[in-house]
Write an enzyme that holds these catalytic residues in place. Structure first.
Site, PDB file in Angstrom:
ATOM      1  N   ASP A   1     -11.383   2.737   3.810  1.00 33.16           N
ATOM      2  CA  ASP A   1     -11.713   1.310   3.682  1.00 33.16           C
ATOM      3  C   ASP A   1     -13.235   1.105   3.652  1.00 33.16           C
ATOM      4  O   ASP A   1     -13.716   0.033   3.295  1.00 33.16           O
ATOM      5  CB  ASP A   1     -11.134   0.524   4.871  1.00 33.16           C
ATOM      6  CG  ASP A   1      -9.984  -0.391   4.444  1.00 33.16           C
ATOM      7  OD1 ASP A   1      -9.829  -0.618   3.228  1.00 33.16           O
ATOM      8  OD2 ASP A   1      -9.259  -0.886   5.330  1.00 33.16           O
TER       9      ASP A   1
ATOM     10  N   LYS B   1       0.833  -1.208   0.000  1.00 39.42           N
ATOM     11  CA  LYS B   1       0.000   0.000   0.000  1.00 39.42           C
ATOM     12  C   LYS B   1       0.867   1.257   0.000  1.00 39.42           C
ATOM     13  O   LYS B   1       0.599   2.199  -0.749  1.00 39.42           O
ATOM     14  CB  LYS B   1      -0.935  -0.020   1.226  1.00 39.42           C
ATOM     15  CG  LYS B   1      -2.033  -1.056   1.067  1.00 39.42           C
ATOM     16  CD  LYS B   1      -2.798  -1.345   2.352  1.00 39.42           C
ATOM     17  CE  LYS B   1      -3.774  -2.490   2.101  1.00 39.42           C
ATOM     18  NZ  LYS B   1      -4.452  -2.981   3.313  1.00 39.42           N
TER      19      LYS B   1
ATOM     20  N   GLN C   1      -5.004  -1.773   9.520  1.00 37.35           N
ATOM     21  CA  GLN C   1      -4.774  -3.090   8.920  1.00 37.35           C
ATOM     22  C   GLN C   1      -5.373  -4.167   9.834  1.00 37.35           C
ATOM     23  O   GLN C   1      -5.032  -4.244  11.010  1.00 37.35           O
ATOM     24  CB  GLN C   1      -3.264  -3.299   8.719  1.00 37.35           C
ATOM     25  CG  GLN C   1      -2.907  -4.548   7.961  1.00 37.35           C
ATOM     26  CD  GLN C   1      -3.397  -4.516   6.505  1.00 37.35           C
ATOM     27  OE1 GLN C   1      -3.253  -3.528   5.808  1.00 37.35           O
ATOM     28  NE2 GLN C   1      -3.983  -5.620   6.061  1.00 37.35           N
TER      29      GLN C   1
END
Ligand code: NAD
Length: 297
Positions: A120, A53, A97
């Site tokens: 997200d 990422k 994460q």
């Protein structure tokens, strides 16, 4: 028949080229899109994903920063850092994460992210907005699948779509997004009786169960489009999806490989969501994700 391979790396390159231009426009307006990634503990897979990422951000001219916490960090320390990042004007997207260590309440942590930085799309506000058809940040993996279908010119409206897997991260938002685009969607999960009776009806089959070889050729309709979201590490070290690739390739019209299918798209859509967040923040006229995936709202 041998299926056409949907090349996630190639599509990701096309999408990134398009969005690199938008980053350039933001630079001209004095804004560098910024992503903060929070990673707790030393799960090796998490660190690999975070590296992908941050590299992808650099590739597009974006700022990224990694905030690492030890495995035994307290939840309130992470929540406090999120509050700081919520207030930091250089940061437009915040990502935690997953998975978090067992002593964390992941829901509480995700709710700490400001809705306008929740790239997200896991905050409950964004989940609700998706269900109501008012998406702010489409969750990255299903968004990537939609984008692959679009770039491969596969029609969705009126098609029978079967989604195998009903998680909050992949299966459920995937079903919502496809329904929004007028597909007839069935969702299957671990308790579904006789999975094959559903999968055989699919014009488009999306599989996200995390079970190698769950889908074999007899379960797939001739000419179906098969999207394999699964990522499984076999004991011999090989990375495979949930679909018997060789068997199903002989029957499907299109299929995604693992690796090199949905994976690179997921990272790309995270960049897309972060750039859009920066555009909103900068007050620039936001061209919605619908420009990228027509009909998407
Ligand atoms: P999860 O474990 O949260 O959910 C799995 C879902 O599959 C559940 O709804 C479960 O009921 C269903 N399922 C499990 N076994 C089944 C079976 N035998 N028959 C039918 N349904 C079954 O997993 P997740 O987070 O949704 O991830 C699913 C897979 O996708 C994993 O392999 C994961 O690594 C992969 N994944 C890939 C990406 C990517 O970028 N390519 C992103 C996220 C997840």
């Amino acid at each position: 028949m041998s299926a056409k391979i949907i090349d996630g790396n190639a599509i990701a390159r096309l999408v990134r080229a398009e969005w690199r231009e938008r980053v350039r426009a933001l630079h001209e307006a004095g804004v560098t899109p910024g992503l903060a990634v929070i990673v707790v503990g030393d799960n090796p897979a998490s660190h690999v994903y975070v590296r992908h990422k941050t590299r992808a951000c650099a590739d597009l001219g974006m700022h990224s920063e990694k905030h690492e916490f030890r495995d035994d960090a307290a939840e309130h320390e992470v929540v406090r850092r999120i509050a700081q990042l919520n207030a930091d004007a250089r940061i437009h997207g915040i990502l935690v994460q997953l998975p978090l260590p067992p002593h964390f309440d992941a829901r509480r942590v995700l709710e700490a992210i400001h809705v306008e930085k929740d790239v997200d799309g896991f905050n409950l506000y964004n989940v609700g907005a998706l269900v109501a058809g008012q998406t702010v940040f489409p969750p990255c993996t299903p968004f990537g699948v939609l984008c692959m279908l679009e770039y491969s010119r596969i029609p969705i409206a009126g098609q029978n779509v079967v989604v195998v897997g009903a998680s909050n991260i992949v299966g459920k938002p995937m079903a919502m997004m496809l329904m929004k685009r007028d597909a007839t969607v069935s969702i299957c999960h671990v308790k579904t009786r006789d999975l094959a009776q559903y999968t055989i009806l699919a014009d488009i089959l999306v599989v996200a169960a995390g079970k190698p070889d769950l889908i074999t050729a007899p379960m797939v309709r001739t000419g179906a489009v098969v999207i394999d979201v699964g990522i499984n590490r076999l004991p011999d070290g090989r990375l495979v999806g949930d679909v018997d690739f060789e068997g199903v390739k002989a029957k499907a019209s299109h299929i995604t490989p693992v690796p090199g299918g949905v994976g690179p798209m997921t990272v790309t859509m995270l960049l897309v969501n972060t750039i859009q967040a920066a555009e909103r923040h900068a007050g620039l006229a936001v061209r919605a994700a619908s420009d990228l995936v027509p009909g998407f709202a």
